[in-house]
Every structure is written in structure tokens, then in C-alpha cells.
Design a protein around this motif. Structure first.
Motif, mmCIF file in Angstrom:
data_model
loop_
_atom_site.group_PDB
_atom_site.id
_atom_site.type_symbol
_atom_site.label_atom_id
_atom_site.label_comp_id
_atom_site.label_asym_id
_atom_site.label_seq_id
_atom_site.Cartn_x
_atom_site.Cartn_y
_atom_site.Cartn_z
ATOM 1 N N GLU A 210 -18.727 -9.279 -39.110
ATOM 2 C CA GLU A 210 -19.642 -10.292 -38.605
ATOM 3 C C GLU A 210 -19.408 -10.571 -37.120
ATOM 4 O OE1 GLU A 210 -22.182 -11.596 -40.015
ATOM 5 O OE2 GLU A 210 -21.873 -10.624 -41.952
ATOM 6 N N TYR A 211 -18.140 -10.544 -36.706
ATOM 7 C CA TYR A 211 -17.833 -10.811 -35.302
ATOM 8 C C TYR A 211 -18.371 -9.693 -34.412
ATOM 9 C CZ TYR A 211 -15.169 -12.263 -31.207
ATOM 10 O OH TYR A 211 -14.808 -12.680 -29.955
ATOM 11 N N LYS A 213 -20.803 -7.636 -35.216
ATOM 12 C CA LYS A 213 -22.257 -7.683 -35.306
ATOM 13 C C LYS A 213 -22.826 -8.725 -34.347
ATOM 14 C CE LYS A 213 -26.005 -8.662 -38.569
ATOM 15 N NZ LYS A 213 -26.330 -9.025 -39.966
ATOM 16 N N TYR A 214 -22.175 -9.881 -34.313
ATOM 17 C CA TYR A 214 -22.619 -10.933 -33.402
ATOM 18 C C TYR A 214 -22.514 -10.476 -31.947
ATOM 19 C CZ TYR A 214 -22.369 -15.222 -30.631
ATOM 20 O OH TYR A 214 -22.563 -16.179 -29.678
ATOM 21 N N GLY A 215 -21.395 -9.804 -31.617
ATOM 22 C CA GLY A 215 -21.218 -9.329 -30.250
ATOM 23 C C GLY A 215 -22.242 -8.283 -29.861
ATOM 24 N N CYS A 216 -22.556 -7.375 -30.804
ATOM 25 C CA CYS A 216 -23.556 -6.341 -30.515
ATOM 26 C C CYS A 216 -24.940 -6.950 -30.320
ATOM 27 C CB CYS A 216 -23.576 -5.321 -31.648
ATOM 28 S SG CYS A 216 -22.102 -4.286 -31.743
ATOM 29 N N MET A 217 -25.286 -7.915 -31.161
ATOM 30 C CA MET A 217 -26.607 -8.534 -31.058
ATOM 31 C C MET A 217 -26.740 -9.376 -29.792
ATOM 32 S SD MET A 217 -27.231 -9.669 -35.030
ATOM 33 C CE MET A 217 -28.859 -10.338 -34.669
ATOM 34 N N LYS A 218 -25.615 -9.909 -29.316
ATOM 35 C CA LYS A 218 -25.683 -10.781 -28.152
ATOM 36 C C LYS A 218 -25.611 -10.008 -26.842
ATOM 37 C CE LYS A 218 -23.544 -14.873 -26.073
ATOM 38 N NZ LYS A 218 -22.488 -15.912 -26.208
ATOM 39 N N CYS A 225 -29.150 -2.450 -31.759
ATOM 40 C CA CYS A 225 -30.056 -3.142 -32.676
ATOM 41 C C CYS A 225 -31.486 -2.628 -32.485
ATOM 42 C CB CYS A 225 -30.022 -4.654 -32.433
ATOM 43 S SG CYS A 225 -28.366 -5.371 -32.473
ATOM 44 N N GLY A 233 -33.530 -13.312 -37.548
ATOM 45 C CA GLY A 233 -33.035 -13.219 -36.180
ATOM 46 C C GLY A 233 -33.846 -12.273 -35.325
#
Length: 237
Positions: A210-211, A213-218, A225, A233
């Protein structure tokens, strides 16, 4: 009788002599010899004798321990025989100097993790910063083997199978364990240690996923993505 050696024989002999050094560390031997030659030129010295080598190794001893000095000596001994046809192993004072340097050296022992270090970390480390590490440490070390099982283990708990199959299948194994080894509780023997080992693994796995994934999306949405209408999202990692 005068000895005459043709040039082709000399070239072949030099080629053979150049291959006398170990193949894997040939460059290290040449580099060490080149270092000595450079030092000798800088000091205005010509030739090689025991006094020159004593001074050279005395200079090296300021930055090298005894074992390193012996290693450099071994490489120079081989290269001197080839490059200058000099056997430095006959220099007894040089060997005595190297032995004295080795006797004064005390190797550093590696640090060993002991139970006192673990107790100190668990008791004194800041929970706000190291709480997750403490949980992983407790679950990983103490969860795999419960103290109660280790203390009560006996020789009778170890069965000698002698290569024979105890169970004929899954059903036979379940029935035998239920009847002869303690009922329903025996079927779940080892479940708690297994669970204690899986919980940190699964928890850390989901956390890292999850961490990341969050970094990649941000930070890297264009590379990692792509748009998705069904996702709230708007992106799918």
C-alpha cells in the motif's frame, strides 16, 4: 662455452615468465610492484636490498596491519623473482620486522547480538519510533518457538520412524492424530507459532504494498498507473 639464445626464445621465455603470477590476481600483483617502484623513485633509490625493503615496509606499517603487510610481502616476493630476479625471502631482518608487526596486532571481534541487547532494546527504545520493530522482533524470535514447549520437551517427544510411513493418507492422518495424539487440540498443534510467524509477514507485505502503491500514484502516475473509470481514485497502480 658461450651461451647463445635466439630472440624468439627470449621472447617466449619472457611470455612464460609473465604468466607465472596467479591469473585471478595478476593485476593486484602488478599494482603492488608498481607501487614499490613509484615509492623507490620518489625516494631517489636505485636497486633493491634488505634496507630498502625495510624502509618501504616501515612506511606501509603506518597505515597497514600485520596481515596486510604479509600479503603485500607475498605479492612483492613473487613479482621480484620475475621482474628483477631477486629473492627477497632471504632477507631475515625483513621477516623479523613483519613478524613483530603481526604479534602486536589484535584482530577486532565482530559484535554478537545477545539476549541482553534485545531486552535493552525492548525496554528502553522509544515506542513512538520503534514500536513496529519491537512487534516484529517479538513475533519473529519468540513466536516461532514458545518457551513453554522448549522447557517441557523431552526424549519421549522424539519418535524414531525408521523410514516407514506413519500415515497412509490425509484422512488416516487426521483420524490417527485425533485418536492417539490428543484429540481436536492435536490437530492444531503448531498453529500458534505458525500464526505468529505469518502475521508479521502478511502485515508487512500489505503495508509495503500500500505504501509503494501510494507513492507510485502520487509521484509517478504517468509511468506506473493508468486511468480507470471504475476506480474511485481514477488510477490503478
Amino acid at each position: 662455452m658461450e651461451i647463445f639464445v635466439p630472440e624468439d626464445v627470449l621472447e617466449e621465455a619472457q611470455e612464460v615468465a609473465g604468466n607465472l603470477l596467479p591469473a585471478k590476481s595478476h593485476e593486484k600483483y602488478e599494482k603492488q610492484f608498481a607501487h614499490f617502484v613509484t615509492w623507490r623513485k620518489a625516494r631517489g633509490v636505485r636497486g633493491t636490498n634488505e634496507d630498502i625493503l625495510l624502509t618501504y615496509f616501515r612506511t606501509l606499517s603506518d597505515t597497514c596491519v600485520g596481515s596486510s603487510l604479509w600479503c603485500k610481502y607475498s605479492m612483492l616476493k613473487s613479482t621480484f623473482k620475475i621482474e628483477e630476479k631477486e629473492d627477497i625471502s632471504r632477507f631475515s631482518k625483513l621477516q623479523a620486522f613483519l613478524k613483530r608487526k603481526s604479534s602486536n596486532h589484535r584482530a577486532k571481534k565482530a559484535n554478537v547480538l545477545e539476549i541482553t541487547h534485545i531486552d535493552k532494546f525492548l525496554g528502553e527504545a522509544d515506542n513512538n519510533k520503534y514500536l513496529m520493530m519491537k512487534i516484529v522482533l517479538i513475533m519473529g524470535i519468540f513466536g516461532a518457538c514458545r518457551c513453554d514447549e522448549l522447557v517441557k520437551i523431552s526424549v519421549d517427544d522424539v519418535k524414531e520412524i525408521s523410514g516407514e510411513h506413519v500415515y497412509t493418507g490425509i484422512a488416516h492422518a487426521a483420524v490417527t492424530i485425533f485418536k492417539e495424539e490428543g484429540g481436536t487440540r492435536a490437530l492444531y498443534r503448531g498453529f500458534i507459532p505458525t500464526l505468529m510467524g505469518m502475521v508479521p509477514y502478511a502485515g508487512l507485505s500489505f503495508y509495503c504494498f500500500e505504501y509503494l502503491k501510494y507513492g507510485c500514484m502520487k509521484y509517478l502516475p504517468a509511468l506506473t498507473c493508468h486511468p480507470c473509470e471504475k476506480n474511485t481514485g481514477g488510477l490503478v497502480a
